[in-house]
Design a protein around this motif. Structure first.
Motif, PDB file in Angstrom:
ATOM      1  N   MET A   1       0.844  -1.197   0.000  1.00  0.00           N
ATOM      2  CA  MET A   1       0.000   0.000   0.000  1.00  0.00           C
ATOM      3  C   MET A   1       0.880   1.248   0.000  1.00  0.00           C
ATOM      4  SD  MET A   1      -2.835   1.223   2.803  1.00  0.00           S
ATOM      5  CE  MET A   1      -3.791  -0.263   2.610  1.00  0.00           C
ATOM      6  N   ASN A   2       0.642   2.116  -0.947  1.00  0.00           N
ATOM      7  CA  ASN A   2       1.412   3.351  -1.045  1.00  0.00           C
ATOM      8  C   ASN A   2       0.547   4.515  -0.565  1.00  0.00           C
ATOM      9  OD1 ASN A   2       3.335   5.304  -1.716  1.00  0.00           O
ATOM     10  ND2 ASN A   2       2.547   5.496  -3.805  1.00  0.00           N
ATOM     11  N   ILE A   3       0.836   4.996   0.623  1.00  0.00           N
ATOM     12  CA  ILE A   3       0.079   6.115   1.179  1.00  0.00           C
ATOM     13  C   ILE A   3       0.728   7.419   0.731  1.00  0.00           C
ATOM     14  CG2 ILE A   3      -0.613   7.298   3.296  1.00  0.00           C
ATOM     15  CD1 ILE A   3      -0.837   4.583   4.642  1.00  0.00           C
ATOM     16  N   ASP A   4      -0.031   8.212  -0.011  1.00  0.00           N
ATOM     17  CA  ASP A   4       0.464   9.481  -0.534  1.00  0.00           C
ATOM     18  C   ASP A   4      -0.471  10.594  -0.077  1.00  0.00           C
ATOM     19  OD1 ASP A   4       1.472  11.622  -1.904  1.00  0.00           O
ATOM     20  OD2 ASP A   4       1.187  10.768  -3.913  1.00  0.00           O
ATOM     21  N   LEU A   5       0.045  11.444   0.795  1.00  0.00           N
ATOM     22  CA  LEU A   5      -0.742  12.573   1.297  1.00  0.00           C
ATOM     23  C   LEU A   5      -0.179  13.904   0.818  1.00  0.00           C
ATOM     24  CD1 LEU A   5      -1.521  11.222   4.880  1.00  0.00           C
ATOM     25  CD2 LEU A   5      -3.176  11.666   3.047  1.00  0.00           C
ATOM     26  N   SER A   6       0.474  13.863  -0.321  1.00  0.00           N
ATOM     27  CA  SER A   6       0.997  15.099  -0.919  1.00  0.00           C
ATOM     28  C   SER A   6      -0.146  16.087  -1.146  1.00  0.00           C
ATOM     29  CB  SER A   6       1.668  14.794  -2.257  1.00  0.00           C
ATOM     30  OG  SER A   6       2.727  13.885  -2.091  1.00  0.00           O
ATOM     31  N   GLY A   7       0.100  17.339  -0.830  1.00  0.00           N
ATOM     32  CA  GLY A   7      -0.913  18.369  -1.000  1.00  0.00           C
ATOM     33  C   GLY A   7      -1.837  18.533   0.187  1.00  0.00           C
ATOM     34  N   LYS A   8      -1.709  17.657   1.179  1.00  0.00           N
ATOM     35  CA  LYS A   8      -2.523  17.757   2.385  1.00  0.00           C
ATOM     36  C   LYS A   8      -1.706  18.370   3.523  1.00  0.00           C
ATOM     37  CE  LYS A   8      -5.925  15.512   0.414  1.00  0.00           C
ATOM     38  NZ  LYS A   8      -7.145  16.256  -0.056  1.00  0.00           N
ATOM     39  N   THR A   9      -2.369  19.166   4.334  1.00  0.00           N
ATOM     40  CA  THR A   9      -1.742  19.773   5.513  1.00  0.00           C
ATOM     41  C   THR A   9      -2.222  19.054   6.763  1.00  0.00           C
ATOM     42  OG1 THR A   9      -1.564  21.952   4.477  1.00  0.00           O
ATOM     43  CG2 THR A   9      -1.453  21.878   6.878  1.00  0.00           C
ATOM     44  N   ALA A  10      -1.270  18.604   7.567  1.00  0.00           N
ATOM     45  CA  ALA A  10      -1.599  17.841   8.777  1.00  0.00           C
ATOM     46  C   ALA A  10      -1.090  18.569  10.012  1.00  0.00           C
ATOM     47  CB  ALA A  10      -0.980  16.449   8.710  1.00  0.00           C
ATOM     48  N   LEU A  11      -1.960  18.759  10.981  1.00  0.00           N
ATOM     49  CA  LEU A  11      -1.592  19.340  12.270  1.00  0.00           C
ATOM     50  C   LEU A  11      -1.603  18.236  13.318  1.00  0.00           C
ATOM     51  CD1 LEU A  11      -1.175  21.577  14.430  1.00  0.00           C
ATOM     52  CD2 LEU A  11      -3.673  21.919  14.389  1.00  0.00           C
ATOM     53  N   VAL A  12      -0.484  18.095  14.013  1.00  0.00           N
ATOM     54  CA  VAL A  12      -0.383  17.109  15.090  1.00  0.00           C
ATOM     55  C   VAL A  12      -0.099  17.860  16.388  1.00  0.00           C
ATOM     56  CG1 VAL A  12       0.697  14.983  15.896  1.00  0.00           C
ATOM     57  CG2 VAL A  12       0.626  15.477  13.438  1.00  0.00           C
ATOM     58  N   THR A  13      -1.065  17.895  17.290  1.00  0.00           N
ATOM     59  CA  THR A  13      -0.850  18.618  18.541  1.00  0.00           C
ATOM     60  C   THR A  13       0.018  17.777  19.474  1.00  0.00           C
ATOM     61  OG1 THR A  13      -2.853  17.755  19.616  1.00  0.00           O
ATOM     62  CG2 THR A  13      -3.072  19.785  18.317  1.00  0.00           C
ATOM     63  N   GLY A  14       0.758  18.471  20.330  1.00  0.00           N
ATOM     64  CA  GLY A  14       1.629  17.782  21.275  1.00  0.00           C
ATOM     65  C   GLY A  14       2.639  16.886  20.571  1.00  0.00           C
ATOM     66  N   SER A  15       3.280  17.417  19.534  1.00  0.00           N
ATOM     67  CA  SER A  15       4.109  16.571  18.683  1.00  0.00           C
ATOM     68  C   SER A  15       5.601  16.858  18.766  1.00  0.00           C
ATOM     69  CB  SER A  15       3.654  16.688  17.223  1.00  0.00           C
ATOM     70  OG  SER A  15       3.536  18.036  16.823  1.00  0.00           O
ATOM     71  N   THR A  16       6.040  17.478  19.858  1.00  0.00           N
ATOM     72  CA  THR A  16       7.479  17.718  20.004  1.00  0.00           C
ATOM     73  C   THR A  16       8.219  16.479  20.481  1.00  0.00           C
ATOM     74  OG1 THR A  16       7.177  18.578  22.254  1.00  0.00           O
ATOM     75  CG2 THR A  16       7.173  20.186  20.441  1.00  0.00           C
ATOM     76  N   SER A  17       7.469  15.473  20.947  1.00  0.00           N
ATOM     77  CA  SER A  17       8.095  14.238  21.415  1.00  0.00           C
ATOM     78  C   SER A  17       7.056  13.130  21.416  1.00  0.00           C
ATOM     79  CB  SER A  17       8.683  14.409  22.827  1.00  0.00           C
ATOM     80  OG  SER A  17       7.655  14.692  23.770  1.00  0.00           O
ATOM     81  N   GLY A  18       7.491  11.920  21.769  1.00  0.00           N
ATOM     82  CA  GLY A  18       6.587  10.808  22.002  1.00  0.00           C
ATOM     83  C   GLY A  18       5.777  10.364  20.800  1.00  0.00           C
ATOM     84  N   ILE A  19       4.551   9.893  21.077  1.00  0.00           N
ATOM     85  CA  ILE A  19       3.681   9.396  20.021  1.00  0.00           C
ATOM     86  C   ILE A  19       3.405  10.481  18.989  1.00  0.00           C
ATOM     87  CG2 ILE A  19       1.339   8.571  19.523  1.00  0.00           C
ATOM     88  CD1 ILE A  19       1.393   7.099  22.204  1.00  0.00           C
ATOM     89  N   GLY A  20       3.163  11.687  19.442  1.00  0.00           N
ATOM     90  CA  GLY A  20       2.872  12.786  18.526  1.00  0.00           C
ATOM     91  C   GLY A  20       3.995  13.035  17.546  1.00  0.00           C
ATOM     92  N   HIS A  21       5.231  12.989  18.036  1.00  0.00           N
ATOM     93  CA  HIS A  21       6.385  13.214  17.156  1.00  0.00           C
ATOM     94  C   HIS A  21       6.502  12.083  16.138  1.00  0.00           C
ATOM     95  CE1 HIS A  21      10.071  15.301  16.144  1.00  0.00           C
ATOM     96  NE2 HIS A  21      10.728  14.145  16.148  1.00  0.00           N
ATOM     97  N   ALA A  22       6.252  10.851  16.581  1.00  0.00           N
ATOM     98  CA  ALA A  22       6.299   9.710  15.661  1.00  0.00           C
ATOM     99  C   ALA A  22       5.212   9.824  14.593  1.00  0.00           C
ATOM    100  CB  ALA A  22       6.145   8.409  16.440  1.00  0.00           C
ATOM    101  N   ILE A  23       4.025  10.298  14.981  1.00  0.00           N
ATOM    102  CA  ILE A  23       2.947  10.504  14.018  1.00  0.00           C
ATOM    103  C   ILE A  23       3.346  11.568  13.004  1.00  0.00           C
ATOM    104  CG2 ILE A  23       0.581  11.340  13.719  1.00  0.00           C
ATOM    105  CD1 ILE A  23      -0.020  10.130  16.508  1.00  0.00           C
ATOM    106  N   ALA A  24       3.896  12.673  13.488  1.00  0.00           N
ATOM    107  CA  ALA A  24       4.332  13.752  12.592  1.00  0.00           C
ATOM    108  C   ALA A  24       5.367  13.232  11.600  1.00  0.00           C
ATOM    109  CB  ALA A  24       4.898  14.906  13.410  1.00  0.00           C
ATOM    110  N   LYS A  25       6.288  12.424  12.080  1.00  0.00           N
ATOM    111  CA  LYS A  25       7.319  11.847  11.210  1.00  0.00           C
ATOM    112  C   LYS A  25       6.691  10.936  10.163  1.00  0.00           C
ATOM    113  CE  LYS A  25      11.571   9.061  11.368  1.00  0.00           C
ATOM    114  NZ  LYS A  25      12.498   8.310  12.263  1.00  0.00           N
ATOM    115  N   GLY A  26       5.750  10.098  10.596  1.00  0.00           N
ATOM    116  CA  GLY A  26       5.086   9.197   9.665  1.00  0.00           C
ATOM    117  C   GLY A  26       4.301   9.935   8.594  1.00  0.00           C
ATOM    118  N   LEU A  27       3.613  10.983   8.979  1.00  0.00           N
ATOM    119  CA  LEU A  27       2.846  11.772   8.019  1.00  0.00           C
ATOM    120  C   LEU A  27       3.761  12.527   7.070  1.00  0.00           C
ATOM    121  CD1 LEU A  27       0.036  13.143  10.364  1.00  0.00           C
ATOM    122  CD2 LEU A  27      -0.236  11.467   8.520  1.00  0.00           C
TER     123      LEU A  27
END
Length: 264
Positions: A1-27
């Motif tokens: 599966m190729n997930i492509d979210l080009s052109g989308k803007t994603a906001l991840v709150t509380g993302s300076t560390s932990g799960i949030g940071h990992a989510i931001a990296k994945g996105l």
């Protein structure tokens, strides 16, 4: 599966560390333009720089705002008027006996864990509905279903997130907007690692021994029998944020290692 979210803007709150940071990296790795959020500019800048270094070609910026307050949420929305993907990840936890939890702690936990997501969803959902595409994800917890006696106030907020998430999903009927929750189990984020290190010190154990004992003592139904890694939770969130997850809406998706003993 190729997930492509080009052109989308994603906001991840509380993302300076932990799960949030990992989510931001994945996105960021999917091509999304990612906005990192935290309370202080220094941490936000450091986290954004770290993501830019870790993910080749990452489109990332940072906005410092305290989403536990109405003013902080308003400032964040003013700085970022449009969002395609909202990940309500900001949250706090603290083991404390019920009889020792004062009123102000109940209010503080509700403001951080619940109202931050309520305020941001209220700001961004209407535009998602208007554009007929969007993703809102609440990072809840298995504690929403198995209320932990050592932090009932935390469990209460995580259950509330499920109620808010499902209610918002009802508002998206017939559209390409989805609202879901993800329920991690014990996850070895920076904050939890500090907690486990304190346990290890108190009990004269190694960190590994303390982590294993915690799972066996307090999450004895775990099938995983260990703490999850932050990337394991992020993988679920990235998928549910994708275009491929278009048929998943109003769901509480468990990534808790089988702690919850139900087939539902």
């Amino acid at each position: 599966m190729n997930i492509d979210l080009s052109g989308k803007t994603a906001l991840v709150t509380g993302s300076t560390s932990g799960i949030g940071h990992a989510i931001a990296k994945g996105l960021a790795a999917t091509g999304a333009s990612v906005v990192v959020n935290g309370r202080t500019q220094a941490k936000v800048d450091a986290a954004a720089a770290g993501l830019a270094k870790a993910v080749a070609g990452a489109k990332v910026r940072g906005i410092a705002a305290d989403v536990s307050t109405a003013a902080g949420c308003a400032a964040l929305v003013a700085a970022l008027p449009q969002v395609d993907i909202l990940i309500n990840n900001a949250g706090i936890f603290e083991p404390k006996g019920f009889l020792d939890i004062p009123d102000e702690d109940w209010s503080r936990f509700f403001d951080v864990n619940v109202m931050s997501g309520v305020r941001l969803a209220r700001a961004y959902l209407p535009q998602m509905l208007k554009r007929n595409w969007g993703r809102i994800v609440f990072i809840s917890s298995e504690s929403a279903l198995n209320i932990p006696q050592e932090m009932i106030h935390y469990g209460m907020t995580k259950t509330a997130q499920l109620a808010v998430s499902r209610g918002l999903a009802e508002m998206t009927r017939g559209t390409a907007v989805t609202v879901n929750s993800v329920l991690p189990g014990p996850t070895m984020s920076e904050g939890v690692e500090t907690f486990v290190k304190d346990l290890a010190k108190q009990n004269g154990q190694s960190v590994e021994e303390a982590a294993s004992q915690f799972v066996k003592q307090f999450r004895l139904t775990s099938l995983l029998q260990r703490f999850a890694g932050v990337e394991e939770i992020a993988n679920m969130v990235v998928y549910i944020s994708s275009k491929q997850a278009s048929a998943t809406n109003g769901a509480a998706l468990r990534a808790e290692g089988g702690i919850v003993q139900t087939i539902g």
